[in-house]
Design an enzyme around this catalytic site. Structure first.
Site, PDB file in Angstrom:
ATOM      1  CG  ASP A 164     -47.379 -33.749  19.879  1.00 10.55           C
ATOM      2  OD1 ASP A 164     -47.327 -33.190  18.669  1.00 10.55           O
ATOM      3  OD2 ASP A 164     -47.965 -35.090  20.237  1.00 10.55           O
ATOM      4  CE  LYS A 185     -47.677 -36.778  13.289  1.00 13.12           C
ATOM      5  NZ  LYS A 185     -48.609 -37.140  14.412  1.00 13.12           N
ATOM      6  CD  GLN A 198     -50.667 -40.133  15.523  1.00 12.21           C
ATOM      7  OE1 GLN A 198     -49.778 -39.614  15.270  1.00 12.21           O
ATOM      8  NE2 GLN A 198     -51.718 -39.290  15.158  1.00 12.21           N
TER       9      GLN A 198
END
Length: 291
Positions: free
Chosen positions: A120, A53, A97
């Site tokens: 997210d 990422k 994460q």
């Protein structure tokens, strides 16, 4: 033979557009858009995901930072880190994460990320906006699935959609996105009766259940579009999806492979969400964001 939807190609095209939008943002605001990732513990898979990422962010011309905490970090320590990122004006998007170590309250940590930086799409405000049809940040994997369906020219209006899996990360937002496009949606899960027959009724079948090759040809309506979100590793170390690709590819109308289907889209959509978050936070005109 089904049309194989190449997620790598679609993701690469989106990343080109994201890079152009990121450059436009930097020129207007005088700084790059920024994504900060919180990584707690030393899970090997998470380390790889986070590294990928970060590299993708930098390739798109955005700032990336990884904040690492030990596996035994206390709840208060994790939340304090996130609070600091919320207060930092250079930070446009924050990603925590997952999975977090089991002693941490995962939902409390995720809720600490403000909706405007929640790239997210997990904050209750963004979840609510999705179901209400309002503007917000959408979870990356289902958003990527929708882009793949559109690229393949799949008609969604009036289509019967079946989503196998009811997670907050994929299944539920996927159903909401299909509903927004006027599909008729059924959500299936481990307790669903006659699951095979239900799947075989779908014009659009999304598999996000986490069981290798669970869905075979008999579960798929001839000509249906099949989106395989599953990522499973066999005893031989091979990556396979929830769909038995070799059995279904000659039966479906369109299908995503594993790997190379949904996976690349998740990161591309994360980059898109980061630019969108930066654009909104800077108060730039919505109509001038060219993604």
């Amino acid at each position: 033979m089904a049309k194989v939807i190449d997620g790598k190609v679609v993701a690469a095209a989106l990343r080109v557009r994201v890079a152009a939008a990121a450059a436009d943002f930097a020129a207007r605001v005088g700084r790059p858009a920024g994504l900060d990732v919180v990584l707690v513990g030393d899970d090997a898979a998470s380390q790889v995901y986070v590294r990928n990422k970060g590299r993708a962010c930098e390739e798109a011309g955005m700032r990336s930072a990884i904040h690492r905490l030990p596996a035994d970090a206390a709840q208060a320590e994790v939340e304090a880190l996130i609070d600091g990122l919320m207060a930092d004006e250079r930070v446009d998007g924050v990603l925590v994460q997952l999975p977090l170590p089991k002693h941490l309250d995962e939902q409390a940590v995720l809720d600490r990320v403000a909706p405007e930086k929640d790239v997210d799409g997990f904050h209750p405000s963004n979840v609510g906006a999705l179901w209400l049809g309002r503007e917000g940040l959408v979870p990356c994997t289902p958003w990527g699935c929708m882009r793949l369906l559109d690229t393949a020219g799949v008609k969604l209006e009036g289509a019967r959609g079946v989503v196998v899996g009811r997670s907050n990360i994929v299944g539920k937002p996927m159903a909401a996105l299909l509903l927004r496009r006027s599909a008729t949606v059924v959500m299936a899960h481990s307790k669903t009766q006659d699951l095979a027959a239900l799947c075989a009724s779908a014009d659009v079948l999304v598999a996000a259940v986490g069981r290798a090759k669970m869905i075979g040809a008999a579960w798929v309506k001839p000509g249906a579009a099949v989106i395989d979100v599953g990522i499973n590793r066999t005893a031989e170390g091979k990556l396979v999806g929830d769909v038995d690709f070799d059995a279904v590819v000659g039966h479906a109308g369109a299908i995503t492979p594993v790997p190379g289907g949904v996976g690349p889209m998740t990161i591309a959509c994360l980059l898109e969400n980061t630019v969108r978050a930066a654009w909104r936070r800077a108060g730039l005109p919505k109509g001038e964001l060219s993604i």
